[in-house]
Design an enzyme around this catalytic site. Sequence first.
Site, short mmCIF file in Angstrom:
data_model
loop_
_atom_site.label_atom_id
_atom_site.label_comp_id
_atom_site.label_asym_id
_atom_site.label_seq_id
_atom_site.Cartn_x
_atom_site.Cartn_y
_atom_site.Cartn_z
N ASN A 211 9.02 -47.54 -50.00
CA ASN A 211 9.46 -48.15 -51.25
C ASN A 211 10.13 -47.09 -52.11
O ASN A 211 9.81 -45.91 -51.98
CB ASN A 211 8.25 -48.69 -52.03
CG ASN A 211 7.70 -49.95 -51.39
OD1 ASN A 211 8.33 -50.54 -50.52
ND2 ASN A 211 6.53 -50.35 -51.84
N ASP A 309 -4.41 -55.34 -49.88
CA ASP A 309 -4.09 -55.16 -51.30
C ASP A 309 -5.18 -54.26 -51.90
O ASP A 309 -6.31 -54.70 -52.11
CB ASP A 309 -4.04 -56.53 -52.00
CG ASP A 309 -3.51 -56.40 -53.42
OD1 ASP A 309 -3.89 -55.42 -54.11
OD2 ASP A 309 -2.72 -57.25 -53.84
N1 CTP Z 1 -0.92 -52.92 -54.95
C1 CTP Z 1 -1.93 -52.45 -54.15
N2 CTP Z 1 -1.90 -52.66 -52.80
C2 CTP Z 1 -0.91 -53.37 -52.24
C3 CTP Z 1 0.14 -53.88 -53.03
C4 CTP Z 1 0.10 -53.62 -54.41
O1 CTP Z 1 -2.84 -51.79 -54.65
N3 CTP Z 1 -0.91 -53.57 -50.93
C5 CTP Z 1 -0.99 -52.70 -56.42
C6 CTP Z 1 0.09 -51.82 -56.98
O2 CTP Z 1 -0.32 -50.46 -57.01
C7 CTP Z 1 0.25 -52.40 -58.37
C8 CTP Z 1 -0.04 -53.86 -58.20
O3 CTP Z 1 -0.82 -53.96 -57.01
O4 CTP Z 1 -0.73 -51.90 -59.26
C9 CTP Z 1 1.16 -54.74 -58.08
O5 CTP Z 1 2.01 -54.27 -57.06
P1 CTP Z 1 3.33 -55.07 -56.70
O6 CTP Z 1 3.96 -54.41 -55.51
O7 CTP Z 1 4.15 -55.26 -57.92
O8 CTP Z 1 2.69 -56.46 -56.35
P2 CTP Z 1 2.51 -57.25 -55.05
O9 CTP Z 1 1.09 -57.65 -54.98
O10 CTP Z 1 3.06 -56.50 -53.89
O11 CTP Z 1 3.38 -58.55 -55.40
P3 CTP Z 1 4.95 -58.87 -55.16
O12 CTP Z 1 5.45 -57.85 -54.17
O13 CTP Z 1 4.94 -60.25 -54.69
O14 CTP Z 1 5.58 -58.74 -56.51
#
Ligand code: CTP
Length: 398
Positions: A211, A309
């Site tokens: 990313n 997550d």
């Molecule tokens: N996060 C996490 N583990 C993951 C994905 C996300 O801990 N596998 C955490 C990130 O560190 C952040 C929050 O969740 O604090 C949101 O991350 P984001 O990438 O914006 O959200 P997603 O759950 O991936 O949602 P989307 O990609 O659908 O926006």
Amino acid sequence: MLELANKRIVLGLTGGIACYKVAEFVRRATEQGAVIDVVMTEAATHFITPVTMQALSGRPVYLDPWDAREPNNMAHINLTRGADAILIAPASTDFMAKLAHGLADDLLSTLCVARGNCPLLVTPAMNREMWLNAATQRNVALLRGDGVQILGPAEGEQACGETGSGRMIEPDQILAELIAFFQPKVLAGRRVLITAGPTSERIDPVRVITNRSSGKTGYAIARAAREAGADVLLVSGPTALPCPWGVTRIQVESAMQMHDAVMQHAAASDIFISVAAVADWHVTNAGDQKFKKTESGDAPQLEFAPNPDILATVAAMPNGPWCVGFAAETENLDEHAQAKRRRKGVPLLVGNLAQDVMDADVTEIVLYDERGRNALSPQPKLQAARALIAAIAQRSPR
Ligand code: CTP
């Protein structure tokens, strides 16, 4: 933004080879807006000249308790009144013993005894046997008991050729400590776990999916939490950033490694701040050898499985840490951020528009909690990080 604007510091140099490093510190601290009055012991003048210190600080250097330049001849009083801190760097074995016992036989030791409420920070620099000596350790304990802050010492090679504890910490570390000293200790004694940077998911030995994340925001938050008195553990994906001074860092690559490192430490943490841009998927058919181009030109067929997550897992722990999430969105920030906060089950979520802040040094964040939104003005990432730490300290249970 000058970190030491309006700060008046009395800097005391005592005898030690580390005096040459303090010249660099004076340069950096004055660049940050500090006004520095240098006081040297006679021993210090054998290692670096008052001329050098005067040129770097831009102010007269004080050596003598009988300094006739002072209208009332009381340099030991005049220098400390109105000073924001006295910093002794380097602090020799002998000078620390004098400080611990309240001796006052030269200008620097006298002004330390006369300091009243002015904070005193001491940066030891000596041979390892001198540092480990029982009398030195007794004196360190006495000084700590008197509320004196001891900065370092560091471990490593010493000018005498020996290796061990007793080296003075580096000039930029002294500067970081001095800047931290002036920050409110709103997270004193709290254990804060932070993820930062991107994760990197392996395709084959030479290719990854990652990313876009510089790690700057997460690292700034780690620094701000440490400045606020927390014990900080930073789990970081691959970045080019140096670990903030005083922070413990675990470096990982993949989301799974980040998950495992976080789960190992989450239960022992009071606060978890999930800043990392974690990859949502990993490649299940990653190659053990490099994928080669084929005659047909077909791209390799990658298969993906979702990563755990990390934030949602920690937020669901019984008696887990108080959790803060991040959301970098590209549109409809309010709507997406509040939905994400509820979905992940976290009390506080920090939102920003990714395209505005990616790689930048300035950020514009919005805090979302159950009461609604609070938008902070655009500011450097370290300033925003300090504001976030203040908000976390206010909301998280003690
Ligand atoms: N996060 C996490 N583990 C993951 C994905 C996300 O801990 N596998 C955490 C990130 O560190 C952040 C929050 O969740 O604090 C949101 O991350 P984001 O990438 O914006 O959200 P997603 O759950 O991936 O949602 P989307 O990609 O659908 O926006």
